[in-house]
Design an enzyme around this catalytic site. Structure first.
Site, PDB file in Angstrom:
ATOM      1  CG  LEU A 156      -2.000  -0.985   1.336  1.00 20.70           C
ATOM      2  CD1 LEU A 156      -2.671  -0.784   2.555  1.00 20.70           C
ATOM      3  CD2 LEU A 156      -2.900  -0.939   0.220  1.00 20.70           C
ATOM      4  CG  ASP A 157       0.193   4.547  -2.765  1.00 26.53           C
ATOM      5  OD1 ASP A 157       0.873   3.578  -3.208  1.00 26.53           O
ATOM      6  OD2 ASP A 157      -0.727   5.276  -3.218  1.00 26.53           O
ATOM      7  NE  ARG A 158       6.164   8.132   2.753  1.00 28.95           N
ATOM      8  CZ  ARG A 158       7.328   8.153   3.639  1.00 28.95           C
ATOM      9  NH1 ARG A 158       7.047   8.409   5.121  1.00 28.95           N
ATOM     10  NH2 ARG A 158       8.464   8.098   3.457  1.00 28.95           N
ATOM     11  CB  THR A 179      -3.031   3.951   1.095  1.00 26.69           C
ATOM     12  OG1 THR A 179      -2.912   4.656  -0.123  1.00 26.69           O
ATOM     13  CG2 THR A 179      -4.318   3.261   0.784  1.00 26.69           C
ATOM     14  CG  HIS A 224       1.123   6.471  -6.720  1.00 28.51           C
ATOM     15  ND1 HIS A 224       2.174   7.537  -6.866  1.00 28.51           N
ATOM     16  CD2 HIS A 224       1.428   5.907  -5.502  1.00 28.51           C
ATOM     17  CE1 HIS A 224       2.760   7.480  -5.802  1.00 28.51           C
ATOM     18  NE2 HIS A 224       2.611   6.439  -5.250  1.00 28.51           N
TER      19      HIS A 224
END
Length: 228
Positions: A59-61, A63, A157
């Site tokens: 997961l993104d930083r 999110t 993303h």
């Protein structure tokens, strides 16, 4: 993060898999520049096994929400195959600026890296990798919309770029949206639910993450209730 704080984020556990509730603002793994990473705290999740669990996906930083971990190498191989074959169901909740006129639809926009100097930043690119997102409006508020997003493909993303490209960037997105680089709202993107068909003769495992504190006010303004 203390071991107790990590344990409090455990959403699901069996012999092969864990699902944890990732907080926003921390990368899942350490990048080339070092620094604190969420996986640094996985020792608290060994539950008697000799090694700590490992990431089955990312997961993104910024999110938050459901993050799947494999408890050992064989489990990681099985989970990795399911993710690679797009067999894991993933539903994200986002609060976006403005919103689509329709109540549901698809975003089919190919993506590629912005450039080598920007790491994982992405851009719409007709010659890029095929990227598909389905979405439904879950609620609407004043100048914003609550969307349920399902990434059919799993590009970096993807949801952030797709929403921004369609004219309704995710609130708090300081890369692709209108949020300032510093001092703005936290990204309003939650990995709300995963559905993992891990066992052949059993129903798929469905796990949902709670709504994080930073998203509650705007979701409520779009019609979300605490018991949903």
């Amino acid at each position: 993060m203390t071991p107790d704080e990590m344990l409090a984020r455990l959403l699901y556990r069996d012999g092969l898999m864990l699902v944890v509730d990732k907080p926003p603002g921390i990368p899942v793994h350490r990048g080339p520049k070092g620094g604190n990473a969420f996986e640094d705290h996985f020792d608290a999740l060994r539950f008697g096994l000799p090694r700590r669990p490992a990431l089955a996906h990312r997961l993104d930083r910024d999110t938050s929400g459901c993050l799947v971990l494999g408890r050992h190498r064989k489990a990681l191989a099985s989970l990795g195959k399911l993710f690679k074959q797009n067999k894991v169901g993933k539903t994200y909740w986002a609060v976006v600026e403005g919103g689509p006129a329709e109540d549901e639809g698809q975003i089919d926009i190919a993506l590629s890296k912005l450039d080598d100097s920007r790491g994982w930043w992405m851009k719409p690119d007709d010659n890029g990798l095929p990227s598909l997102t389905t979405w439904k409006v879950a609620g609407r508020g004043d100048g914003m919309t609550w969307l349920a997003l399902e990434p059919v493909t799993g590009r970096t993303h993807q949801l952030r770029v797709h929403c921004a490209a369609k004219g309704f960037p995710i609130i708090g997105d300081n890369i692709y949206g209108t949020a300032p680089r510093e001092g703005g709202p936290v990204l309003h993107l939650l990995s709300r639910e995963v559905v993992v068909p891990l066992y052949k003769n059993k129903d798929a495992i469905k796990v949902a993450a709670p709504v994080p504190e930073h998203m509650r006010e705007r979701l409520a303004a779009c019609g979300w209730r605490d018991d949903q």
